[in-house]
Write an enzyme that holds these catalytic residues in place. Structure first.
Site, short mmCIF file in Angstrom:
data_model
loop_
_atom_site.label_atom_id
_atom_site.label_comp_id
_atom_site.label_asym_id
_atom_site.label_seq_id
_atom_site.Cartn_x
_atom_site.Cartn_y
_atom_site.Cartn_z
N ARG A 189 0.81 -1.24 0.00
CA ARG A 189 0.00 0.00 0.00
C ARG A 189 0.84 1.28 0.00
O ARG A 189 0.30 2.37 0.19
CB ARG A 189 -0.97 0.05 1.19
CG ARG A 189 -2.01 -1.07 1.17
CD ARG A 189 -3.04 -0.80 0.08
NE ARG A 189 -4.07 -1.83 -0.01
CZ ARG A 189 -3.97 -2.91 -0.81
NH1 ARG A 189 -2.90 -3.12 -1.53
NH2 ARG A 189 -4.96 -3.76 -0.88
N LEU A 190 2.15 1.18 -0.20
CA LEU A 190 2.98 2.39 -0.25
C LEU A 190 3.08 2.85 -1.71
O LEU A 190 4.15 2.79 -2.34
CB LEU A 190 4.37 2.13 0.36
CG LEU A 190 4.34 1.89 1.87
CD1 LEU A 190 5.74 1.63 2.41
CD2 LEU A 190 3.74 3.10 2.60
#
Ligand code: FMN
Length: 225
Positions: A189-190
């Site tokens: 999710r980065l």
């Protein structure tokens, strides 16, 4: 309520760094669009168009981008819900999602009507069946049954012409962007996100403009995911 925990995917297709970006967001868009086409993304030209009504109610629907110059061109019915909303509030946004490439592009700006000449040229280039479809549908209106549409189509076919004249209620719009965001899905999710903000008149060098009165200087910033 269904919770789709099992559906979560971890994105690993690519990365996006400042050094990868074109200074001009239109070039960046074109670069990503070409990649979407090369990867056989279904309907790569489909974009979600969001408008906001006079009562401040947002609404979204997909349309196809049919041309890109200093804006994103799409065609529709000038009496439709979206057209009514654009009439009272020309601010709108677009969203592309190309799943295989794990890429999202957001575009915000003002929408203007194309000239009658531009709309005529596009309408005349469409296949007869598409001309009939656009001429026969009172888009966004409530209708009692499909028969209303079928009868209108038959009536137009009985006209016996090979090409229809563009109905005045159908034509093009151009969304002229003042903001872009390019999003590349990343692991855990980065994700990578970069925004392009159009600099106000006076903050840019007009000599770089590609079109009279079209400022082309953009500020680029990374955003947190
Ligand atoms: C992939 C896709 C592409 C579409 N392309 C267009 C388009 O180019 N023009 C259009 O008027 N409607 C298009 N539609 C239909 C619109 O999504 C929408 O149903 C219609 O324009 C009426 O919207 P409105 O009532 O909000 O004005 C498309 C729908 C899909 C799913």
């Amino acid at each position: 309520m269904a919770i789709f925990e099992g559906e979560r995917s971890d994105y690993g297709f690519g990365t996006l760094e400042r050094k990868d970006l074109f200074d001009d967001p239109f070039q960046q868009f074109k670069f990503w669009l070409d990649a979407a086409i090369a990867h056989n993304i279904p309907e790569p030209s489909a974009m979600c168009l969001s408008t906001v009504s006079e009562q401040l109610q947002p609404s979204s629907r997909f349309v196809l981008v049919r041309g890109i110059d200093h804006g994103f061109i799409f065609y529709t019915n000038y009496l439709s819900r979206k057209a009514n909303e654009l009439e009272s509030n020309p601010h709108a946004c677009l969203n592309f999602w190309w799943a295989t490439l794990e890429r999202q592009i957001r575009i915000e700006g003002r929408v203007e009507k194309l000239s009658a000449t531009e709309s005529d040229a596009y309408f005349n280039s469409r296949p007869f069946e598409s001309q009939i479809a656009s001429a026969s549908s009172p888009q966004s209106q409530r209708i009692n049954s499909r028969d209303v549409l079928e009868e209108k189509v038959q009536e137009l076919r009985r006209g016996g012409e090979e090409n229809l004249v563009r109905p005045k209620h159908w034509g093009g719009y151009r969304l002229v962007p003042s903001y872009f965001e390019f999003w590349q899905g990343r692991s855990a999710r980065l994700h990578d996100r970069f925004e392009y903000t159009l600099l106000e008149d006076g903050n840019h060098d007009k000599s770089t403009s590609t079109k009279a009165n079209q400022p082309t200087a953009w500020e680029i910033n990374r955003l947190a995911p």
